[in-house]
Structures are given as C-alpha cells and as structure tokens.
Design an enzyme around this catalytic site. Sequence first.
Site, PDB file in Angstrom:
ATOM      1  N   HIS A 122      24.412  25.103 -64.833  1.00  0.00           N
ATOM      2  CA  HIS A 122      24.069  25.679 -63.525  1.00  0.00           C
ATOM      3  C   HIS A 122      23.059  24.778 -62.821  1.00  0.00           C
ATOM      4  CE1 HIS A 122      22.395  28.368 -60.501  1.00  0.00           C
ATOM      5  NE2 HIS A 122      21.203  28.242 -61.081  1.00  0.00           N
ATOM      6  N   ASP A 169      27.445   3.608 -36.743  1.00  0.00           N
ATOM      7  CA  ASP A 169      27.879   4.113 -38.047  1.00  0.00           C
ATOM      8  C   ASP A 169      26.754   3.852 -39.032  1.00  0.00           C
ATOM      9  OD1 ASP A 169      29.399   4.674 -40.536  1.00  0.00           O
ATOM     10  OD2 ASP A 169      31.110   4.693 -39.171  1.00  0.00           O
ATOM     11  N   TRP A 217      18.475  21.563 -68.255  1.00  0.00           N
ATOM     12  CA  TRP A 217      18.796  20.385 -67.434  1.00  0.00           C
ATOM     13  C   TRP A 217      17.841  19.245 -67.714  1.00  0.00           C
ATOM     14  CZ3 TRP A 217      16.216  17.971 -63.171  1.00  0.00           C
ATOM     15  CH2 TRP A 217      14.980  18.533 -62.830  1.00  0.00           C
ATOM     16  N   SER A 260      25.485   6.681 -57.607  1.00  0.00           N
ATOM     17  CA  SER A 260      25.882   7.240 -56.313  1.00  0.00           C
ATOM     18  C   SER A 260      24.660   7.520 -55.434  1.00  0.00           C
ATOM     19  CB  SER A 260      26.684   8.523 -56.549  1.00  0.00           C
ATOM     20  OG  SER A 260      26.665   9.341 -55.417  1.00  0.00           O
ATOM     21  N   SER A 261      23.651   8.174 -56.013  1.00  0.00           N
ATOM     22  CA  SER A 261      22.464   8.514 -55.223  1.00  0.00           C
ATOM     23  C   SER A 261      21.739   7.270 -54.742  1.00  0.00           C
ATOM     24  CB  SER A 261      21.455   9.299 -56.051  1.00  0.00           C
ATOM     25  OG  SER A 261      21.965  10.498 -56.434  1.00  0.00           O
ATOM     26  N   HIS A 273       9.500  15.195 -60.887  1.00  0.00           N
ATOM     27  CA  HIS A 273       8.723  15.757 -59.794  1.00  0.00           C
ATOM     28  C   HIS A 273       9.102  15.171 -58.441  1.00  0.00           C
ATOM     29  CE1 HIS A 273       6.020  18.237 -57.719  1.00  0.00           C
ATOM     30  NE2 HIS A 273       5.784  17.169 -56.982  1.00  0.00           N
ATOM     31  N   GLU A 297      11.849  14.150 -57.723  1.00  0.00           N
ATOM     32  CA  GLU A 297      13.167  14.741 -57.486  1.00  0.00           C
ATOM     33  C   GLU A 297      13.053  16.082 -56.755  1.00  0.00           C
ATOM     34  OE1 GLU A 297      16.252  13.927 -57.793  1.00  0.00           O
ATOM     35  OE2 GLU A 297      17.206  15.887 -57.625  1.00  0.00           O
ATOM     36  N   TYR A 312      10.856  16.897 -54.698  1.00  0.00           N
ATOM     37  CA  TYR A 312      10.544  16.590 -53.297  1.00  0.00           C
ATOM     38  C   TYR A 312      11.717  15.955 -52.591  1.00  0.00           C
ATOM     39  CZ  TYR A 312       6.079  18.580 -53.567  1.00  0.00           C
ATOM     40  OH  TYR A 312       5.117  19.518 -53.694  1.00  0.00           O
ATOM     41  N   SER A 326      11.989  21.178 -38.932  1.00  0.00           N
ATOM     42  CA  SER A 326      11.248  20.598 -37.821  1.00  0.00           C
ATOM     43  C   SER A 326      12.145  20.251 -36.637  1.00  0.00           C
ATOM     44  CB  SER A 326      10.510  19.328 -38.273  1.00  0.00           C
ATOM     45  OG  SER A 326       9.684  19.624 -39.371  1.00  0.00           O
ATOM     46  N   HIS A 343       2.261  17.987 -64.474  1.00  0.00           N
ATOM     47  CA  HIS A 343       2.023  19.427 -64.316  1.00  0.00           C
ATOM     48  C   HIS A 343       3.192  20.243 -64.866  1.00  0.00           C
ATOM     49  CE1 HIS A 343       3.695  19.226 -59.918  1.00  0.00           C
ATOM     50  NE2 HIS A 343       4.658  19.453 -60.752  1.00  0.00           N
ATOM     51  N   HIS A 344       4.288  19.572 -65.209  1.00  0.00           N
ATOM     52  CA  HIS A 344       5.396  20.280 -65.848  1.00  0.00           C
ATOM     53  C   HIS A 344       5.209  20.368 -67.348  1.00  0.00           C
ATOM     54  CE1 HIS A 344       7.940  20.513 -62.266  1.00  0.00           C
ATOM     55  NE2 HIS A 344       7.367  19.369 -61.934  1.00  0.00           N
ATOM     56  N   THR A 359       1.233  20.070 -47.672  1.00  0.00           N
ATOM     57  CA  THR A 359       2.261  21.099 -47.546  1.00  0.00           C
ATOM     58  C   THR A 359       1.781  22.191 -46.589  1.00  0.00           C
ATOM     59  OG1 THR A 359       2.776  20.641 -49.851  1.00  0.00           O
ATOM     60  CG2 THR A 359       3.859  22.532 -48.864  1.00  0.00           C
ATOM     61  N   LYS A 368       2.030  21.245 -42.971  1.00  0.00           N
ATOM     62  CA  LYS A 368       3.381  21.430 -42.413  1.00  0.00           C
ATOM     63  C   LYS A 368       3.574  22.857 -41.937  1.00  0.00           C
ATOM     64  CE  LYS A 368       5.825  17.708 -43.884  1.00  0.00           C
ATOM     65  NZ  LYS A 368       6.799  17.197 -42.974  1.00  0.00           N
ATOM     66  N   ARG A 401      11.635  32.019 -70.191  1.00  0.00           N
ATOM     67  CA  ARG A 401      12.874  31.635 -69.518  1.00  0.00           C
ATOM     68  C   ARG A 401      13.892  31.164 -70.555  1.00  0.00           C
ATOM     69  NH1 ARG A 401      11.297  25.779 -66.717  1.00  0.00           N
ATOM     70  NH2 ARG A 401      13.468  25.784 -66.075  1.00  0.00           N
TER      71      ARG A 401
HETATM   72  C1  HEM Z   1       2.777  23.481 -53.115  1.00  0.00           C
HETATM   73  C2  HEM Z   1       3.610  22.729 -53.715  1.00  0.00           C
HETATM   74  C3  HEM Z   1       4.030  22.875 -55.173  1.00  0.00           C
HETATM   75  C4  HEM Z   1       3.256  22.968 -56.269  1.00  0.00           C
HETATM   76  C5  HEM Z   1       1.729  22.948 -56.326  1.00  0.00           C
HETATM   77  C6  HEM Z   1       4.140  23.083 -57.407  1.00  0.00           C
HETATM   78  C7  HEM Z   1       3.738  23.176 -58.728  1.00  0.00           C
HETATM   79  C8  HEM Z   1       4.586  23.327 -59.792  1.00  0.00           C
HETATM   80  C9  HEM Z   1       4.189  23.372 -61.158  1.00  0.00           C
HETATM   81  C10 HEM Z   1       2.758  23.251 -61.654  1.00  0.00           C
HETATM   82  C11 HEM Z   1       5.292  23.530 -61.918  1.00  0.00           C
HETATM   83  C12 HEM Z   1       5.378  23.601 -63.443  1.00  0.00           C
HETATM   84  C13 HEM Z   1       5.376  24.986 -63.893  1.00  0.00           C
HETATM   85  C14 HEM Z   1       5.590  25.100 -65.354  1.00  0.00           C
HETATM   86  O1  HEM Z   1       6.657  24.692 -65.859  1.00  0.00           O
HETATM   87  O2  HEM Z   1       4.698  25.611 -66.009  1.00  0.00           O
HETATM   88  C15 HEM Z   1       6.413  23.593 -61.040  1.00  0.00           C
HETATM   89  C16 HEM Z   1       7.718  23.751 -61.454  1.00  0.00           C
HETATM   90  C17 HEM Z   1       8.791  23.515 -60.640  1.00  0.00           C
HETATM   91  N1  HEM Z   1       8.748  23.281 -59.288  1.00  0.00           N
HETATM   92 FE1  HEM Z   1       7.090  23.298 -58.126  1.00  0.00          FE
HETATM   93  N2  HEM Z   1       5.425  23.072 -56.975  1.00  0.00           N
HETATM   94  C18 HEM Z   1       5.400  22.938 -55.617  1.00  0.00           C
HETATM   95  C19 HEM Z   1       6.486  22.845 -54.789  1.00  0.00           C
HETATM   96  C20 HEM Z   1       7.785  22.699 -55.241  1.00  0.00           C
HETATM   97  C21 HEM Z   1       8.884  22.330 -54.411  1.00  0.00           C
HETATM   98  C22 HEM Z   1       8.809  22.018 -52.940  1.00  0.00           C
HETATM   99  C23 HEM Z   1       9.971  22.297 -55.222  1.00  0.00           C
HETATM  100  C24 HEM Z   1      11.417  21.959 -54.924  1.00  0.00           C
HETATM  101  C25 HEM Z   1      12.019  22.093 -53.840  1.00  0.00           C
HETATM  102  C26 HEM Z   1       9.559  22.665 -56.534  1.00  0.00           C
HETATM  103  C27 HEM Z   1      10.417  22.776 -57.604  1.00  0.00           C
HETATM  104  C28 HEM Z   1      10.018  23.043 -58.873  1.00  0.00           C
HETATM  105  C29 HEM Z   1      10.929  23.141 -59.992  1.00  0.00           C
HETATM  106  C30 HEM Z   1      12.443  22.922 -59.939  1.00  0.00           C
HETATM  107  C31 HEM Z   1      10.164  23.451 -61.099  1.00  0.00           C
HETATM  108  C32 HEM Z   1      10.646  23.739 -62.515  1.00  0.00           C
HETATM  109  C33 HEM Z   1      11.276  22.633 -63.218  1.00  0.00           C
HETATM  110  C34 HEM Z   1      11.714  23.037 -64.591  1.00  0.00           C
HETATM  111  O3  HEM Z   1      10.858  23.242 -65.455  1.00  0.00           O
HETATM  112  O4  HEM Z   1      12.933  23.143 -64.822  1.00  0.00           O
HETATM  113  N3  HEM Z   1       8.219  22.912 -56.521  1.00  0.00           N
HETATM  114  N4  HEM Z   1       5.972  23.462 -59.737  1.00  0.00           N
HETATM  115 CU   LIG Z   2       6.546  19.255 -60.046  1.00  0.00          CU
END
Ligand code: HEM
Ligand SMILES: [Cu+2]
Lengths: 293, 537, 285
Positions: free
Chosen positions: B78, B107, B143, B170-171, B254, B256, B258, B269, B303-304, B329, B332, B451
Amino acid sequence: MKRTNELIVALAVMAVIIVVTWGIYAVGDNMPGGVTPFSKDVYQLHNVILAVVTVIGVLVFTAMFTSIIVHRKSKGQEPAKFTHSTAAEITWTAIPVLILVIMAIPATGVLIDMEETGGADINIKVTGYQWLWQYEYLEDEIGFYSTLDRDSNAARQINSGVDVHTVENYLLEVDKRLIVPTDTKIRFLLTSGDVIHSWWVPELGWKRDAIPGMVNEAWTLIEEEGIYRGQCAELCGKDHGFMPIVVEAVSPSEYRQWVADRKAEQAAEAGDEPSEVQQITAADEPAHNADQG
Amino acid sequence: MSYETTLSHDEHHAEHPTGLKRWVFTTNHKEIGTLYLIFSLIAFMLGGAMAMVIRAELFIPGLQLVNPEFFNQMTTMHALVMIFGAVMPAFVGLANWMVPLMIGAPDMALPRMNNWSFWILPFAFFLLLMTLFLPSGGPASGWTLYPPLSLQGGTNIAFVIFAIHLMGISSIMGAINIIVTILNMRAPGMTLLRMPLFVWTWLITGFLLIAVMPVLAGAVTMLLTDRFFGTSFFNAAGGGDPVMYQHIFWFFGHPEVYIMILPAFGIISEILPTFSRKPLFGYTSMVYATASIAFLSFIVWAHHMFTVGMPLGGNLFFMYATMVIAVPTGVKVFNWISTMWRGSMSFETPMLFALGFIVLFTIGGFSGLMLAIVPADFQYHDTYFVVAHFHYVLVTGSVFAIMAGVYYWLPKWTGYMYNEKLGKIHFWWSAISVNVLFFPQHYLGLAGMPRRIPDYAVQFAEFNMISSIGGFAFGLAQLLFIYIIWQAARGGERATDQVWDGARGLEWTVPSPAPLHTFDTPPKVDDSVTVHSDTLA
Amino acid sequence: MAEHYYVPHTAKWPIVGSIGLFVMMLGAGSWLNQAAIGPWFTLAGSVIVLVMIFGWFAQVIGESEQGLYNRAVDGSFRQGMIWFIFSEVMFFAAFFGALFYARMFAVPWLGGEGAGAMTNELLFPEFDAAWPTAGPAQLGGDFQIIPAFELPLLNTLILLTSGLTITLAHWALKKAKRGALVGWMAATVALGSIFLYFQASEYVHAYQDLGLTLGSGIYGSTFFMLTGFHGLHVTLGTIMLIVITLRCMAGHFSKKNHFGFEAVAWYWHFVDVVWLGLFVFVYVI
Ligand code: HEM
Ligand SMILES: [Cu+2]
Ligand SMILES: [Cu+2]
C-alpha cells in the site's frame, strides 16, 4: 463598520472552534501518565506541546474561518490589493521561533535525564526474538522467556471461532511476566537475536529498539505496584502483533522472595533449561506454523 | 538564460501516430502529462484497494480475513504503491502539463527522455506487484525495508529492489527534465521571481529528487549485496550496523516526504489567489520558505529513528533541526491565510479542496511538531499516532492538493467544465470521511496501539471500527472522483480560455482545451500576467 | 543552426529501453533466486538496452549533424548532463556515507567506545575496534589490505594524467587540430584501459593472495563496493571515450559545437574526482 464585522465574526468563530476542540479532547485524550518519574515528565511535555499547538490552531483557524465567512464575493466584498507586510512576516517568524525555544528547554532536560542510565541497582538484559522476549537478570543470574499466553494465542488464530472479547487481556498477556521491584532504579539492556524489535510499555514512558548486534540502554524507576502492559513496537515479521510485554511491579521484599524462588526453580530444572529459542516457540505455540502461507 | 524557443510547424505535423502508438511514442508534454495522471489514478485505486483490505481486517479485533503475512504485505505494498505510484507520478504529471504552459515553453526540454521517464514506470510496477504472486508473497517488511527483517523475505526482495531501482531511474530523469525546462526554457521576461509558485516548488522538488533518489538506490543496493553477495553493511557480526541502513534510508526518506508536499504547496499557492481574487501574499517569502524547507530537510532525517539509541547529542541535534522546520512551514500557512484575508472569495471545488488542505495539513503539521519532541516521540513512535500524522500530511495534504489541482486545471485540459455540484459533493464527502478515518488514529496511538499490527487488544476496538467506517466511505468517494473526471473528459459545458475569472498566468492565455502545441512562438511576459508577484503593488 | 527549439515528433527508442531494462531486471532477479532462465533473460535484456543506447544516440547524433539543434537545445543537453552527474555523485555519497558511518560509529561502538560500552561488554567482549576489520565474527577470515602507496598510487597518477590528456584533446578540438585531438583521445583511452587492467589485477591479487573478498566484513564490503562501482564507471567512461574517439576520427564535432565530446569529458573528470576521494578515504586513511 467592516472591522467590527470581522471582530464579531471572529469571536463567534473562535467560540465554535474552542467548543469543537474541547469536544475532541473529551472524546479521548487518553495517553497514560505512567508510573515513573519521567513517564510523568513525558506526559507533561505531551500536554504542554498539545496545548501550544491547540492555541496556535485556534488562532490560525479563527482567522481563516473569519475570512471565509466575511470576505466572500457573494457578499459583494471588493478584494483588497495588499501583497505583503514585512512587519507581519517578521512577527510570525519570530514568535514561533520563540515558542520553539521555550519548548526545547524542558524537552532537552527530560531527554538528558532519560539518558542517565548509570547507578542502577538491577540490570535486566532484554532480548527480542521472533516472536517472544527473553529476560535475564544479570546480577541474580536468572532468566526466562516470555511469550503470548495460550488463551490469546488460541483466540487470535484466523477463524479460531473464539470471541476475543471473552479472552482476558486479549493479546496483552504473557505466560511469564517480567517481575520487577518498585522504587528501584532498573537498567534495561536491550538487544535482539534476529531482527529489530522494540520494547515498549507505555506506562514506563519510553520505547527502545532491540537491535541485533547492538545493546541499547534505558532505565526506569517504577513508583507504583501494578501490572503494566505493552507490545513490541517495531515490525518484526508475521507475529509482530503477538509478542506482548507484561511488567509486574512488586514491592522490593516480594521481589526478593520471587528471586529466591526463581533461583531455586532454576537450579531444579538445570540441565534441561531451555536454551534454544526454537524449542520454546515450538512448545508454547503449537499452532505457530499453521498460518504460514 | 531564456533563449528564444520556438517550434517549427511542418516538422511537427509531419507524422502523428494514432491509437496505442500515439501514447507509446509520444514526446508531447501534454500527452505524457496525461499518461502520468492516468497512471497515478490507477495506482491510487490499487493502493486504495489494499488499504481497504487493511481496514477491513482491522474492523473488529481478532483475525478474520487475511493472515498476518498477507496483512504485512498489504501495508508494505500500500505504502510503496501510494508513494511511488500515486503521489509522485501525479505531481510529475501535473508538472508535465502545467510547467511548460506556465513559463511559456513549447514543450519539455528533453522530450524523448520525458517519454522514457514515464514508460519505465508501468514496467517497474509490474515487477513490484508481480511479487505478490510469487510463492513467498510480496515484501512484508514495511515500505522502509529495514534489515534484517527485509532480508528474510523469500524470492521477492531482489525483484522489489530492482523495481525500486527502475522507479528511481524514472524519477531522476523526470526531475532532470523538469529542472532543465524551468531553467532553460522560460519565455523572455519570465524571470525567476516572476515564476508561478507551482514552478518554483517543482524546481526545488526536482533538486531534492536528484539529490536523494540515488541515495535510496545506494541503500537498497547494499541490501541486495548483503542478501546475495555476502557483504555485511547491516550486519554487526561483520562490523556493520542495521541502524546504518536506517540512516541512509531516511537521508532519502525525509526529503522524500517533502518531495511529496512541496509541489502541493505550489498548487495551493496557485489556487488561493484565483478564488480570493487577490494576489498571493508574500510571494518572495514563500520562495524563501520553500528553499529553507528543502535545505532543512537534509538535516533532520534521524527524527524517524529517535528510538534506535542514538547518542544524546544526536537526538538533541535532530530534535532542534526538526523543530526549526516548523517555522518556514508556519510562514506558508500564515501567508495563505493573509492571501484570503480581505479577498473576494468564492468556493468552487478547487478552492474547497485548497481550504480543506490548509486546515487538515496544518493539523498534520501540529502532530509533526509533537513528534519532534524526542521524549514525547519515545511514546508516539511506531504507533497509530504517527500513522495519523503522516496521513494528515499525505492524504489531506498531498492528495487533497492533487485533487484541487485536477479540478482547477481539468477545464484547461479537456475544454469542458466538470460537474460543479458533484465536485462539491466529492469534496464534502471526502473531507468528512477522511477525518472519521484518520482522526481517531491519534487517540489509538496515544492509547498505545502500535502500527503495522493485524490484530489488537479489545480496548482499541471502538476507534478502529470508526476509522474503518471512515475508510470505506473515503474509498467510495473516490469512485465519484473518477466519474466526475470521466464525465468532464467526454463533454459538458464549454470552458472559456480563462476558465476562472480570478485566474492569472500564462496557462490561462491559451485556448481550452489546450491544443497539442502551445507557445510555438514564445509569449512576451511582464507583470500583467502574473498575479503572484508581490512586486505588483 | 536551427531557429526553433527542436521537439522530435515521436520517440521510438524509450519503449525499447524500458522493455530492455525490464527483461534485464526480471532476469537478474530470477538469477539471484537460482532460476535457470535468469542469466538468459539478463543477457537478452542487456542486449536490448545496448541496442537502444546505440540507436538512440545514433539518432541524436544524426539530428545534431543535420543542424537541427539550436543553442537552447544545446543548453538543455548541457544542463541535463550536469544534473545527471550530480545524481551519480549522490549515488557514491551513499556508499561513502556507509564507509564513514562504519568507521566513525559502528566499529568503535562494537569495540565498546562511547554508546557502545554495553554492546561490547555483553555481546563482543573479545572484540577490539580497529580499522581495517571484518567485524567481531571476523567474517570471511583473516585478510590483508592493499597498501595505498603502491599500485593505487600509480593508478591515481594514471587517472590524473588522463584528466590532463583529455583536456589537451579538448584544446586541440577547439583549435581544430584533428590529428592532435585523435592522438590525445587515444592516449586517454589507453590510460583508462591501463587503470582498469591494474584494478582488475589488484582484485585478483586481493582474492587470491590477501584473503580480501567482498565477504571480508565491513572492510571488504565498503572496499569492493566503492572501488567496484567506481571501476564500473571507469569502464563505462572508457567505452564512451572510445566512441568519442571514433566520432572524432569520423570528422564529427566542430570548434564550437561539440557537446558530446564535452559531456564525456565532464563524465571522465567526475570519475577522476571520485577516485581521488577513494584513494584518500579507502586506501590511505
Ligand atoms: C511541520 C512539519 C513536520 C514535522 C515537524 C514532522 C515530523 C515528523 C516526525 C518527527 C516523524 C517521525 C515520527 C516517528 O516515527 O516517531 C514523522 C513521520 C512522518 N512524516 Fe512528518 N513531519 C512534518 C511534516 C511532514 C510532511 C509535510 C510530510 C509529507 C507530506 C510528512 C510525512 C511523514 C511520514 C510519511 C512519516 C512516517 C514515515 C514512516 O515511518 O513510515 N511529515 N514526521
Ligand atoms: Cu521526516
Ligand atoms: Cu515486533
């Protein structure tokens, strides 16, 4: 005229948003405060940061919805022409920075405290396996494996026919609990025998990964007697959802009694003590391979 | 840098294949854009179907429908399908369609490579999805493919890694094409600071893509050699470290996330000024905010992985850096609201999705900020709280923005207005159900539900059931989306060239539907066509 | 020079390339899983990809020689090449990152430094952190490493010299001195080939005499993956140099218009710079 309009609407909007927010919290702000000094610190941090984002949210959404309600074309609003305001932009950069700095200070304090693993009275080595935990009390040289209890295990099989609501502590009970004393600094040494697991009991306030070939440290000091339940928190394969952790905190005297009993028991069963993890898995989880696809 | 860019007609109309050949051999940015968008929609449905399996199994406690191995394959697939198949290709498709139109280019800069970027994707996904039918099943390690778990998978891992390599190729090619188009093909007068924000955000996204996709390729290559060629990158016995994979992966991962949100910022915008009938507030600070987010996204990856046992200094550094990201952020969001403020707003479907985006993405940003606080993350990490966070930023963020963009530009693509009434139903249905779906997951996480588990303790039952109901409703709403698009592609009310009365920018100066070839002679650009510039007033 | 930005009406090669890549990857995946058809698919896919590359480039070269490309097209090619090289840099960065992480963190921790005190005490009490290492389990057995200031130093000089010769070739091209151009190009090809020969013999030596293999723990992993991918890039670069040399001999390129030449030269310099990084961080330090 226009400004008063905006103000009145804003107040009304804010009232609605606050009620909604209150409702959201009433439904289930249900993080446990925990039973250790820093689980309480963490809970505190959680509440503070939640309050901060809530206040910011209320302000931001109030402004937004006020605008949505008042500044409509259908109400004959003529668009203003302004495109920037240096003062405003500096303000809403500076204030968040300030808030973040203020947040960072207590967070740093708690973190430093959590890393202070020295001076523990008891050292417990925790080893994750697919899919059970091994606990070894390093000072007393006792150890055992802890695995999902039989009732849960029977009920969790696909189409088991058992109503899981009838199983006590479904998925959160083990055959042998981790017994620890209260009011004692305990250091955990976490590692793994196969893939990465993560040892997590919410009431203790942290989780820490158990990584093969690496030993992680963490500590706790439990202030209240009780049974605290948790689960593996890092995906570790098919039965990741089925390797719970149950910590039973007892008074130090009870604990010493338990250690003595356990030592005697261990001496008795010496020789055929299960050292092979596989053995345990096979013995305690007869249906283990049934759902292997 | 803007060269005269014109296109000769006779060259172009010499030969134009029809039928399947037209799509396979095309070099036209609009056709390739359409291909990307259709591909993305199919992937969105496929990934959605997998999500339905997950939510159905979690509807009540106990295992009813699938066994745990298959459940894990579903969560893994997924995510991979949604990230690499739905969201990223949708943004590339939008860029293909709109960037040349927005900057007055005939183009994309490298049209043949453009074709290749797209036509790798179906093959890559065939390779990936095929693994579900192998005897050992598909990948089941999430993933993120953390070793050693990911290396336990049977036959699938090699195919999955190669599929990721293909997607990466591709990307990267797609990103190179977009960047070069933006830097090299702008019409005279389209200075960098006159570019629409969608173009700006894609320029920066393209940079992120080229910088981090190769790192992902490197990470999975190391997985491959650890599994098949005896290396020990991630094996402590040989002096490596499983955690090292996580560092390399998240150095990609990370940025990614963004990559999946910056173009969304760009779309929002574009839409807000149009329906507020007022120029974008703080254009320049928007550009700077985007650039600083991109820069910061390279130094927050860990941070992940706060719980892997990094030394104190590491955790502190990554906490502070992550908190800092919240500042641009926030800028914005404040700028968007100021754009609406004292505007003259109307609420057509694109605007509704844009407004939904702002509210719900902001909620995702808030939970992000909470996750940044390391001691608190020790509780939140790997629970449904994180699941809620990233779905707020990805579904109500990226996906809502994509939908907003589709409604916004659909009349330009097809020449017909979509059914506004159905569009509004689609919005409200989606916006309500998506909150029913994801909001309770915050509670679940805080209450202690990890999870990636197929079954849970009974105290989590109520919220899971609510969440599943929201999930089914949200899934159903998207069938309506497909119907609306299909309808607008076939006919309806004719769209004017400008489509929206508040719209500004080059893309609205070409006819609706946009002819295959536009800006054969580059337009002259000055401030009158850009509503975006804050140098206007 | 053309007045318009050239947009080809159709592109037939990309789909061939996609099919080729797909067959190749499908084959490689099957091969790794011991399927008998694996090698054949891999081979077939590679052949298709090669055909695609030749076909595609031939078409582009043809169009270029016809004068269909203007300055803007040339600019797109240049920028495209620069970004491609940047992506390659980042690919190597992943492996350099692994090397640095292993040396600065993973291995010292296993040896008990800093955060690794308990790791060492509980799991690997015998292990002393040192570089090179095959880890606590001494995976792959004892090995010796290749001394930096013998063959690797020579290889460094060879690659640096080749960077010089290709620049001389470029100067010759800009002065329209065909003879000198082809001469310097031939020299560059020769230097590249010698480098590859030495590199190959070094590998043979490592496997046969030193006990150093891909399986020699983290040292073997980083050593062979970094030098291996670099070697692969040198091989590719050398093939590209050969093609360019042939094109020079065929009279392609003019004083002003020789992007193909420059792109390969850039690529060669990139390969050169990566080697310098390798020499310092893999061999010397
Ligand atoms: C204010 C901005 C953001 C902050 C401070 C933030 C912070 C974090 C942190 C600390 C985690 C890790 C959590 C954990 O696993 O314990 C996380 C996970 C995640 N964030 Fe954010 N995030 C922000 C914005 C975003 C944005 C804009 C996206 C994507 C469009 C995003 C997508 C994700 C995803 C996909 C995960 C989980 C990845 C995984 O473990 O599979 N985050 N975020
Ligand atoms: Cu992140
Ligand atoms: Cu687990």
